[in-house]
Structures are given as structure tokens and as C-alpha cells.
Design an enzyme around this catalytic site. Structure first.
Site, PDB file in Angstrom:
ATOM      1  N   LYS A  31       0.842  -1.212   0.000  1.00  0.00           N
ATOM      2  CA  LYS A  31       0.000   0.000   0.000  1.00  0.00           C
ATOM      3  C   LYS A  31       0.876   1.261   0.000  1.00  0.00           C
ATOM      4  O   LYS A  31       1.974   1.245  -0.552  1.00  0.00           O
ATOM      5  CB  LYS A  31      -0.973  -0.041   1.176  1.00  0.00           C
ATOM      6  N   SER A  79      -6.662  -9.215   6.803  1.00  0.00           N
ATOM      7  CA  SER A  79      -6.046  -9.557   8.101  1.00  0.00           C
ATOM      8  C   SER A  79      -5.496 -10.979   8.140  1.00  0.00           C
ATOM      9  O   SER A  79      -5.597 -11.653   9.166  1.00  0.00           O
ATOM     10  CB  SER A  79      -7.031  -9.305   9.245  1.00  0.00           C
ATOM     11  N   GLY A 121      -7.462  -4.733   7.182  1.00  0.00           N
ATOM     12  CA  GLY A 121      -6.815  -3.819   8.119  1.00  0.00           C
ATOM     13  C   GLY A 121      -7.559  -3.647   9.427  1.00  0.00           C
ATOM     14  O   GLY A 121      -7.260  -2.728  10.195  1.00  0.00           O
ATOM     15  N   GLU A 171      -9.983  -0.495  -1.484  1.00  0.00           N
ATOM     16  CA  GLU A 171      -9.595   0.879  -1.118  1.00  0.00           C
ATOM     17  C   GLU A 171      -9.715   1.798  -2.329  1.00  0.00           C
ATOM     18  O   GLU A 171     -10.071   2.973  -2.196  1.00  0.00           O
ATOM     19  CB  GLU A 171      -8.165   0.880  -0.550  1.00  0.00           C
TER      20      GLU A 171
HETATM   21  P1  PGA Z   1      -4.643  -6.479   5.443  1.00  0.00           P
HETATM   22  O1  PGA Z   1      -4.844  -5.954   3.955  1.00  0.00           O
HETATM   23  O2  PGA Z   1      -3.872  -7.771   5.364  1.00  0.00           O
HETATM   24  O3  PGA Z   1      -3.879  -5.390   6.145  1.00  0.00           O
HETATM   25  O4  PGA Z   1      -6.004  -6.684   6.020  1.00  0.00           O
HETATM   26  C1  PGA Z   1      -5.142  -6.835   2.898  1.00  0.00           C
HETATM   27  C2  PGA Z   1      -5.319  -6.060   1.629  1.00  0.00           C
HETATM   28  O5  PGA Z   1      -5.830  -4.934   1.676  1.00  0.00           O
HETATM   29  O6  PGA Z   1      -4.982  -6.536   0.535  1.00  0.00           O
END
Ligand code: PGA
Length: 259
Positions: A11, A211, A172, A96
Site C-alpha cells: 500500500k 487480516s 486492516g 480501497e
Molecule cells: P490487510 O490488507 O492484510 O492489512 O487486512 C489486505 C489487503 O488490503 O490486501
């Protein structure tokens, strides 16, 4: 047999120095080729990371692309530029971007097709929000997000693509879909693809994202239709990312034994 794939979505994180340290730690682990490993740094760090992963088993992915060829599109990056810099993969349709940057079904489908046309392997992310799940709309949302891409790009394009089921409420947040919840949606996705092309339904890799971490990776990856992970937070810590890769290695070894 579907080869497991673990992809790290960095990200909008990190400095040049941090990107370098992270990738050096991954390279030092000398990951075996039996799984595919992908890192997706920011556009700014693609060239740096590409140099560091030369002659290793780690592949480069971008987090976004513009759905058109080179031209007057200030601030955008075309698929062929990504290929030129060494990318093999690109994330498409991440929630996102759908939510914060208003990417519509139409834009996502165009990006997917542009990636495939340029020879990049898109990792198409689909998933429902918390509200949609609460309203029992998970299946309808997933079907719509997938069908709009099938309709625009054609089912054959999925021969060179990866899917990622990412429930938005799990990204997240520390909340993870249970292995059974994730498996149920993965099976639906596979079924929908199989309805269009049986072989693609059977061979396409479907990653879970949301997550995923060392503590839950093994249980998620043990499910029949979960072929890997798209990792956000835990991909920024080399030890955590590597431990998820180890869980994927175990899945592949177990599959080889039973094949
Ligand atoms: P995360 O993100 O593992 O922090 O939940 C996964 C993603 O957005 O691809």
C-alpha cells in the site's frame, strides 16, 4: 495442482530505505520455487525493488495501472510501463480504490483487460462490505463484481489472471473471515468461473485477503479453494510475511503428497 501464491500489498507505506530492508530480508530467506511470491510496492519503489529481486524467486507487482496505452494522462501509469520496469502482476479492483477513489465496475473491468492485454497478470480483488454481508448481499455483490469483468474482458482473459476474495470488513481491521466463511465464498467464485469455462474454474488461483497473518494463515490456507493470500499489514514485516509463505509451502507439500 494450483500453485500457491502469496502476494504482499505494501500500500502507501515505507521509505526507500524501508523498502530496501524489507526486500533484502525476503531475498535472504531464499524462498523455494514451489510457491509464487509477489511483492507490490508503491510505483516509486518498483525500480529499486526490481533490482534487488533480480535472479530470485520473488516477483514484482504494481498496485494500480491506467486502463489505456501511453498518452496525455497526467499522473497515471500505463500497463506497458509496468511491464517495462519489470512487473509481472498488478492489483486491480482493490476495495480501497473502489471505495476511496470511486473506481466503478466499469473502470475495474477496463483495468483488468488492459493488464491482460499488456501481458501482466492482474490480481482481481472482489469483496463485500460489512453492511452488504449483514444484509445477506455477499453472494450478489461478489457475482456482480466478477461478472462485470467477465462480460467486458471475456472469460478467456481469466486464463492469465488471479482472483482475490477480500471481505472489506476484514481489511486492516484485525477481523478475519473464518476459514469456513472464506471457503464458502471462494467456492462460489470458482463455480461462477466454471459456469463460463470449466477448465478456468478448476485452474484459477483464488487468494484470500483481509487480516491474514501468521496466526491464521495455516487454517485459511488449508481450505480447499483458498490458493494463497493477499497480505497487507503483515507483508510489511519480513518475519510475518515469511511465516505466511511457510504456511503456503506446507499446503503445497500436503497437496503434492495427496496427489
Ligand atoms: P490487510 O490488507 O492484510 O492489512 O487486512 C489486505 C489487503 O488490503 O490486501
Amino acid at each position: 495442482m494450483r500453485k500457491a501464491l502469496i502476494a504482499g500489498n505494501w500500500k502507501m507505506h515505507g521509505s526507500k530505505q524501508q523498502a530496501e530492508a524489507l526486500v533484502q530480508a525476503l531475498v535472504a530467506a531464499n524462498l523455494p520455487q514451489v510457491i509464487d511470491v509477489v511483492v507490490c510496492p508503491s510505483f516509486l519503489h518498483l525500480a529499486l525493488v526490481h533490482e534487488l529481486i533480480r535472479n530470485t524467486n520473488i516477483n514484482l507487482g504494481a498496485q494500480n495501472l491506467y486502463p489505456g496505452s501511453q498518452g496525455a494522462y497526467t499522473g497515471e501509469v500505463a500497463a506497458d510501463m509496468l511491464v517495462d520496469i519489470g512487473c509481472k502482476y498488478v492489483l486491480v479492483g482493490h476495495s480501497e480504490r473502489r471505495i476511496l477513489l470511486n473506481e466503478t465496475l466499469d473502470i475495474v473491468a477496463k483495468k483488468f483487460k488492459a493488464a491482460v492485454d499488456a501481458g501482466l497478470m492482474p490480481i482481481l480483488c472482489i469483496g463485500e462490505t460489512e453492511q452488504e454481508r449483514a444484509q445477506q448481499q455477499t453472494e450478489a455483490v461478489i457475482q456482480q463484481q466478477l461478472q462485470s469483468v467477465i462480460d467486458f474482458a471475456g472469460i478467456e482473459a481469466f486464463k492469465k489472471a488471479v482472483l482475490a476474495y477480500e471481505p472489506v470488513w476484514a481489511i486492516g481491521t484485525g477481523l478475519t473471515a473464518t476459514p469456513a466463511q472464506a471457503q464458502q465464498v471462494h467456492a462460489l467464485i470458482r463455480q461462477q468461473l466454471a459456469q463460463n469455462n470449466v477448465a478456468i474454474g478448476e485452474t484459477i488461483r483464488i487468494l484470500y485477503g483481509g487480516s491474514m497473518k501468521p496466526e491464521n494463515a495455516q487454517a485459511l490456507l488449508s481450505m480447499q479453494d483458498i490458493d494463497g493470500g493477499l497480505i497487507g499489514g503483515a507483508s510489511l514485516k519480513a518475519d510475518q510475511f515469511l511465516s505466511i509463505c511457510t504456511a503456503a509451502l506446507q499446503k503445497n507439500t500436503a497437496k503434492q503428497k495427496s496427489a
